[in-house]
Design a protein around this motif. Structure first.
Motif, mmCIF file in Angstrom:
data_model
loop_
_atom_site.group_PDB
_atom_site.id
_atom_site.type_symbol
_atom_site.label_atom_id
_atom_site.label_comp_id
_atom_site.label_asym_id
_atom_site.label_seq_id
_atom_site.Cartn_x
_atom_site.Cartn_y
_atom_site.Cartn_z
ATOM 1 N N UNK A 54 1.060 -1.058 -0.178
ATOM 2 C CA UNK A 54 -0.009 0.131 -0.127
ATOM 3 C C UNK A 54 1.080 1.369 -0.208
ATOM 4 N N UNK A 55 1.922 1.347 0.640
ATOM 5 C CA UNK A 55 2.877 2.459 0.863
ATOM 6 C C UNK A 55 3.413 2.803 -0.342
ATOM 7 N N UNK A 61 8.199 7.352 -3.505
ATOM 8 C CA UNK A 61 9.159 6.493 -2.833
ATOM 9 C C UNK A 61 10.312 6.208 -3.686
ATOM 10 N N UNK A 62 11.654 5.790 -3.460
ATOM 11 C CA UNK A 62 12.546 5.440 -3.618
ATOM 12 C C UNK A 62 12.879 3.902 -3.277
ATOM 13 N N UNK A 78 10.466 6.247 2.027
ATOM 14 C CA UNK A 78 9.108 6.871 1.478
ATOM 15 C C UNK A 78 9.130 8.301 1.927
ATOM 16 N N UNK A 79 8.428 9.381 1.088
ATOM 17 C CA UNK A 79 8.585 10.861 1.391
ATOM 18 C C UNK A 79 7.200 11.236 1.569
ATOM 19 N N UNK A 119 9.800 11.425 6.555
ATOM 20 C CA UNK A 119 10.437 10.674 5.533
ATOM 21 C C UNK A 119 10.711 9.302 6.308
ATOM 22 N N UNK A 120 10.213 8.244 5.715
ATOM 23 C CA UNK A 120 10.592 6.957 6.585
ATOM 24 C C UNK A 120 11.503 6.005 5.581
ATOM 25 N N UNK A 121 12.630 5.682 6.144
ATOM 26 C CA UNK A 121 13.514 4.877 5.418
ATOM 27 C C UNK A 121 13.367 3.169 6.286
ATOM 28 N N UNK A 122 12.935 2.225 5.523
ATOM 29 C CA UNK A 122 12.944 0.906 5.747
ATOM 30 C C UNK A 122 13.851 0.324 5.554
#
Length: 306
Positions: A54-55, A61-62, A78-79, A119-122
């Protein structure tokens, strides 16, 4: 603090346990009361995969961004909707006992955080048996250095880890940044249901793929390393929140509390929280909800820019 202070010098309870009891203590799914253990594990990864899909479908996103030269050195970023060079970054390290899981199953928190301008980095890392624990710790550290170098004008880097990921995030507390050529703008740590002393893992089945020796376990135990490290310098300290779910084993509760106490002795600004009505899996699944208490704590911490 929200838990009673443990008596000093007490013998670690796990050393008096039978092999069977120790195995149970370090098997999180066996402490879930809402569903059967197998269902808890299966639905956790299913929900994580669904949240990630979904994200990726709805957020800018990159994907598979390399933070190093190794095959496993990858992260998804994700931005928020508004573009800016000065964003707060939330880095997440997944769990899976250092031998399962991936970034492709772990983007629970992306929607509520990006909606609030974060911003989220997984982060992925090489799980066992491909990767050693030393390598995983190095990857976690290098991923933080990478984000700082790539986004030097960030408004703070906030680290979160779940279970094995909480261990990796906590090891970043002890990183030497000189060799990485950067001083990351670390502003907060959110450690969820972690293991901070690895010695009890050595005699359990969880070590079958890790192949940890006692020396490996001690070297990679942040609780032991922290007690031997210099105290945190005076002045404002990077806040650390150590969390554990109500429906987790006594050993997971003990590990979280004792690590919290070590952080206190080191001068860190630390808070301990036992979250009611959640277990080892729902405690992180709920990060998909914007009104979840942990989501709200994360956003409050980021907005304060401690």
């Amino acid at each position: 603090m929200e838990a009673p202070r443990a008596g000093p010098g007490a013998l670690a309870p796990w050393k008096e346990m039978s092999a069977e009891e120790l195995e149970k203590q370090y098997s999180p799914s066996r402490w879930v009361i809402r569903v059967e253990p197998e269902e808890a594990l299966r639905t956790f990864w299913e929900k994580g995969t669904q949240a990630t899909n979904n994200a990726q479908a709805t957020r800018r996103c990159q994907l598979h961004v390399p933070y190093g030269d190794g095959h496993g050195d990858r992260m998804d970023i994700y931005f928020p909707g508004v573009e800016s060079e000065a964003l707060p970054f939330f880095l997440f390290f997944h769990g899976g006992y250092w031998q399962s899981g991936s970034k492709d199953q772990s983007a629970f928190m992306v929607d509520p955080l990006t909606a609030q301008g974060v911003a989220v980095a997984v982060v992925d890392y090489d799980v066992a048996p491909k990767g050693s624990l030393d390598r995983m710790v190095d990857q976690a550290t290098r991923s933080v250095a990478f984000v700082q170098k790539r986004y030097p004008h960030n408004e703070g880097i906030y680290l979160c880890g779940h279970s094995a990921g909480a261990h990796l995030a906590s090891m970043v507390l002890l990183a030497s940044w000189t060799e990485h050529g950067v001083a990351p703008n670390l502003r907060g740590f959110f450690l969820v249901s972690g293991i901070y002393d690895l010695e009890p893992i050595v005699p359990t089945s969880n070590n079958a793929l890790l192949l940890l020796t006692l020396e490996d376990a001690v070297r990679n135990s942040p609780w032991r390393r922290l007690d031997a490290a210099p105290a945190q310098p005076s002045g404002p300290a990077c806040p650390v929140l150590v969390m554990v779910g109500e429906h987790e084993s006594p050993e997971f509760h003990r590990q979280s509390w004792e690590f919290c106490q070590s952080l206190c002795r080191g001068g860190w600004k630390v808070t301990f929280k036992k979250l009611p009505d959640v277990d080892h899996f729902s405690i992180i699944e709920n990060l998909a909800k914007k009104d979840y208490v942990v989501t709200q704590i994360i956003m409050k911490t980021i907005s304060q820019k401690c």
